[in-house]
Write a protein that holds these residues in place. Structure first.
Motif, PDB file in Angstrom:
ATOM      1  N   TRP A  59       4.686 143.697   3.193  1.00  0.00           N
ATOM      2  CA  TRP A  59       5.238 142.206   3.694  1.00  0.00           C
ATOM      3  C   TRP A  59       6.242 141.658   2.814  1.00  0.00           C
ATOM      4  N   CYS A  60       6.246 141.944   1.503  1.00  0.00           N
ATOM      5  CA  CYS A  60       7.238 141.465   0.549  1.00  0.00           C
ATOM      6  C   CYS A  60       8.371 142.411   0.896  1.00  0.00           C
ATOM      7  N   ASP A  61       8.418 143.606   1.255  1.00  0.00           N
ATOM      8  CA  ASP A  61       9.738 144.160   1.888  1.00  0.00           C
ATOM      9  C   ASP A  61      10.448 143.473   2.877  1.00  0.00           C
ATOM     10  N   ALA A  62       9.635 143.119   3.908  1.00  0.00           N
ATOM     11  CA  ALA A  62      10.006 142.502   4.912  1.00  0.00           C
ATOM     12  C   ALA A  62      10.441 140.925   4.916  1.00  0.00           C
ATOM     13  N   VAL A  63       9.576 140.224   3.960  1.00  0.00           N
ATOM     14  CA  VAL A  63      10.270 138.745   3.752  1.00  0.00           C
ATOM     15  C   VAL A  63      11.335 139.105   2.878  1.00  0.00           C
ATOM     16  N   ALA A  64      11.427 139.846   2.136  1.00  0.00           N
ATOM     17  CA  ALA A  64      12.785 139.895   1.161  1.00  0.00           C
ATOM     18  C   ALA A  64      14.104 140.072   1.995  1.00  0.00           C
ATOM     19  N   LEU A  65      14.038 140.735   3.069  1.00  0.00           N
ATOM     20  CA  LEU A  65      15.153 140.792   4.237  1.00  0.00           C
ATOM     21  C   LEU A  65      15.610 139.764   4.721  1.00  0.00           C
ATOM     22  N   THR A  66      14.900 138.467   4.563  1.00  0.00           N
ATOM     23  CA  THR A  66      15.070 137.222   5.415  1.00  0.00           C
ATOM     24  C   THR A  66      15.713 136.315   4.239  1.00  0.00           C
ATOM     25  N   LEU A  67      15.662 136.542   2.985  1.00  0.00           N
ATOM     26  CA  LEU A  67      15.903 135.621   1.900  1.00  0.00           C
ATOM     27  C   LEU A  67      17.416 135.370   1.718  1.00  0.00           C
ATOM     28  N   PRO A  68      17.868 134.136   1.660  1.00  0.00           N
ATOM     29  CA  PRO A  68      19.257 133.853   1.247  1.00  0.00           C
ATOM     30  C   PRO A  68      19.478 133.759  -0.372  1.00  0.00           C
ATOM     31  N   ARG A  69      20.735 133.935  -0.571  1.00  0.00           N
ATOM     32  CA  ARG A  69      21.129 134.031  -1.902  1.00  0.00           C
ATOM     33  C   ARG A  69      20.457 133.173  -2.729  1.00  0.00           C
ATOM     34  N   GLY A  70      19.917 133.247  -3.788  1.00  0.00           N
ATOM     35  CA  GLY A  70      19.313 132.207  -4.801  1.00  0.00           C
ATOM     36  C   GLY A  70      17.949 132.063  -4.414  1.00  0.00           C
ATOM     37  N   ALA A  71      17.494 132.872  -3.844  1.00  0.00           N
ATOM     38  CA  ALA A  71      15.863 132.759  -3.358  1.00  0.00           C
ATOM     39  C   ALA A  71      15.249 134.112  -4.052  1.00  0.00           C
ATOM     40  N   ALA A  72      14.002 133.922  -4.008  1.00  0.00           N
ATOM     41  CA  ALA A  72      13.166 135.273  -4.602  1.00  0.00           C
ATOM     42  C   ALA A  72      11.895 135.239  -4.443  1.00  0.00           C
ATOM     43  N   ILE A  73      11.111 136.378  -4.365  1.00  0.00           N
ATOM     44  CA  ILE A  73       9.737 136.511  -4.144  1.00  0.00           C
ATOM     45  C   ILE A  73       9.249 135.833  -5.531  1.00  0.00           C
ATOM     46  N   SER A  74       8.099 134.909  -5.518  1.00  0.00           N
ATOM     47  CA  SER A  74       7.707 134.361  -6.707  1.00  0.00           C
ATOM     48  C   SER A  74       6.194 134.235  -6.775  1.00  0.00           C
ATOM     49  N   ASP A  75       5.711 133.629  -7.844  1.00  0.00           N
ATOM     50  CA  ASP A  75       4.325 132.926  -7.956  1.00  0.00           C
ATOM     51  C   ASP A  75       3.310 134.206  -7.946  1.00  0.00           C
ATOM     52  N   LEU A  76       2.316 134.358  -7.083  1.00  0.00           N
ATOM     53  CA  LEU A  76       1.246 135.155  -7.006  1.00  0.00           C
ATOM     54  C   LEU A  76       1.944 136.525  -6.392  1.00  0.00           C
ATOM     55  N   SER A  77       2.877 136.187  -5.716  1.00  0.00           N
ATOM     56  CA  SER A  77       3.513 137.601  -4.966  1.00  0.00           C
ATOM     57  C   SER A  77       4.598 138.191  -5.882  1.00  0.00           C
ATOM     58  N   ALA A  78       4.916 137.475  -6.838  1.00  0.00           N
ATOM     59  CA  ALA A  78       5.841 138.139  -7.889  1.00  0.00           C
ATOM     60  C   ALA A  78       4.870 138.869  -8.950  1.00  0.00           C
TER      61      ALA A  78
END
Length: 303
Positions: A59-78
């Motif tokens: 799911w992290c792989d999937a969500v990362a494909l939708t992130l704009p510049r300057g965004a990041a996976i964070s918090d418990l997922s990071a």
């Protein structure tokens, strides 16, 4: 007999953008609507053989494909990507978006709207993720107090972050929401803590006003022929009173581990150590019982 459709190698395992795959000629929209593909998010698909409902990394792989510049996976997922799994069941992917971006949270994606500096984002296996330092800073001030200490201990133990660096970062961001809690967590943090339950056990006794414990204490004894020998390492200890506290996880029930535990426990007792053993049920449901037992042991040994 018809042959199954050929799966493009580029799309065999990982999530991908459906529109980009169509433009590249790898699949058609009609194929993506068929049984061989699973739609995960708007425009994000994965082959059915690669789909695992509870695979947070997928799911992290999937969500990362939708992130704009300057965004990041964070918090418990990071933290999960850094090797610390503290996620609740069916957890969404936690992301941080810059203030200019707009996206609503959903059952699969939890959105935090705040700006990150360039140096607070790194890459993990190709995914944008908050650095270990920023991840620890955020979890330590945003999670409930006990969970915050569990997260900070785990990230310190795995050496994702160092305590002096966290303390310095905290000083540089004094006044941010939650930093008062994080300042306390930093004073309580123990990089030697090897499990969330050890951290919780230690915090229960701290909050009860009992003396500080030594984590991962090596116990030695004296052998008639060999002299000083190593008897074992205990999770938490009061060395001055020879009191050891052990958290018993499920792995202790395995036969080989159980046999080693029995031999170690007998050696500790022979050396004059009192060993108190606690389970998850004790830590999560009966903290007062833990405090009573440990207090009684200290009073007994203090006489």
């Amino acid at each position: 007999m018809s042959r199954p459709p050929r799966i493009p190698r580029e799309l065999a395992f990982l999530p991908f953008s459906g529109s980009q795959a169509v433009v590249a000629g790898l699949v058609t929209w009609r194929m993506l609507r068929g049984p061989s593909w699973r739609r995960m998010l708007p425009d994000i698909y994965v082959h059915i053989d690669g789909y695992r409902e509870d695979d947070h990394r997928m799911w992290c792989d999937a969500v990362a494909l939708t992130l704009p510049r300057g965004a990041a996976i964070s918090d418990l997922s990071a933290a999960f990507l850094w090797g610390i799994d503290l996620l609740p069941r069916e957890s969404p992917v936690f992301i941080t978006l810059p203030g200019t971006a707009r996206r609503r949270s959903s059952p699969r994606v939890s959105v935090n709207q705040r700006s990150l500096l360039v140096e607070e984002i790194t890459r993990f296996a190709g995914l944008p993720v908050t650095t270990g330092l920023r991840t620890t800073f955020d979890l330590g001030r945003q999670l409930p107090r006990t969970d915050a200490l569990v997260a900070v201990d785990a990230l310190l133990h795995r050496r994702v972050v160092k305590l002096p660096d966290l303390a310095g970062y905290l000083d540089a961001h004094s006044g941010w929401p939650g930093t008062a809690q994080l300042r306390e967590v930093v004073t309580l943090a123990e990089p030697l803590s090897e499990s969330p339950m050890e951290t919780r056990l230690r915090l229960i006794l701290h909050d009860a006003g009992l003396p500080p414990l030594t984590a991962q204490h090596d116990v030695h004894g004296v052998h008639p022929q060999r002299g000083r020998i190593f008897l074992g390492r205990v999770d938490l200890a009061y060395p001055r009173w020879r009191i050891a506290l052990e958290y018993e996880g499920d792995h202790h029930r395995e036969r080989a581990h159980f046999q080693r535990d029995v031999a170690r426990l007998n050696a500790l007792r022979a050396a004059g150590w009192l060993v108190l053993r606690f389970t998850a049920d004790d830590v999560l449901r009966h903290p007062a019982r833990i405090v009573h037992l440990v207090t009684g042991a200290i009073l007994e040994r203090h006489r």
